[in-house]
Enzyme design. Sequence first.
Site, short mmCIF file in Angstrom:
data_model
loop_
_atom_site.label_atom_id
_atom_site.label_comp_id
_atom_site.label_asym_id
_atom_site.label_seq_id
_atom_site.Cartn_x
_atom_site.Cartn_y
_atom_site.Cartn_z
N CYS A 142 0.87 -1.17 0.00
CA CYS A 142 0.00 0.00 0.00
C CYS A 142 0.91 1.22 0.00
CB CYS A 142 -0.97 -0.02 1.19
SG CYS A 142 -0.20 0.05 2.82
N ALA A 143 0.44 2.34 0.47
CA ALA A 143 1.25 3.56 0.39
C ALA A 143 2.47 3.52 1.30
CB ALA A 143 0.39 4.78 0.72
#
Length: 227
Positions: A142-143
Site C-alpha cells: 500500500c502507500a
Amino acid sequence: MQFGSRENRHFVTVPTLISFILFFLCLGNNFHLAFCFSTPVPTKIPCHRQDSSNYLDILASDAPLLDVRAPAEYIKGSLPKAHNIPLLNDKHRALIGTCYKEQGQEAAISLGQDVIRGKYKDGLVQSWKDHIAQYPNGYLFCARGGLRSHIVQKWVQEATGVKYPLIIGGYKAMRSSLLLDLEISLKSLPIVLISGGTCSGKTLALKRMSRHVDLEGLANHRGSAFG
C-alpha cells in the site's frame, strides 16, 4: 550508453542501467504501462515467505506486485508489474480518511469494517486469491506498508492459509530507495545527453548504442519534458 569525452568513454553497468529504468518507471503510471509481461500460472503457492524491505532486489527480480491502494493513487504512479486490486475505492478512501482525521484510528477502522463486508468483501478476497494463485512469488503493498497492507494480508491468510508477503514501508519507501540509489549513481557517472530537433534521429542514434536509456520512449512520447 556512453559517457565522457571522445578520448575517454565509459559505459553504464547493468545494475546502474536497471536503476535508471526502474526509477523512471516509478515516476508515473504512464511509464510502467509501456511494459508488457506474461507469467506462467503456477500449480502451487509457496507458504513460507517473509515480508521484505529489499526494494532494489524486488524490483530487479521483476516480481509481480499487488497494489492495494485506491485507484486514484495507482493512476498517479505505481511500481513495475503492479496490478491494482484496491482494498478501498476512491470514495471509501475519502470517507474513511476523513473519519480518521476527525475521530481517530479506532473509529476509522470500525467504519472500514462496516463498509467492507459481506459479498463486497468476499469479492475482494476472491480477486486477491486469484492474483496470488497466478503470481505466488510476488508481494503486496500500500502507500506506507500500514493498515491496508496488513488487513489484506490478514484476510488472504484467513482465506487461503498463505501469508502473502508485503513490502515493508510500501510504495513510498520503495520509490525513495530508488531515488537515493539514482542520486548515488549520478555522483560517479556523468551523463551524456543527446538532444536535437524533432525527427533529427535522436532515437535512431540511441538504438545503435549497446547500452542507453531512452527517456522519451519510457515516457510514451507524451510532451517534451523527457525528450
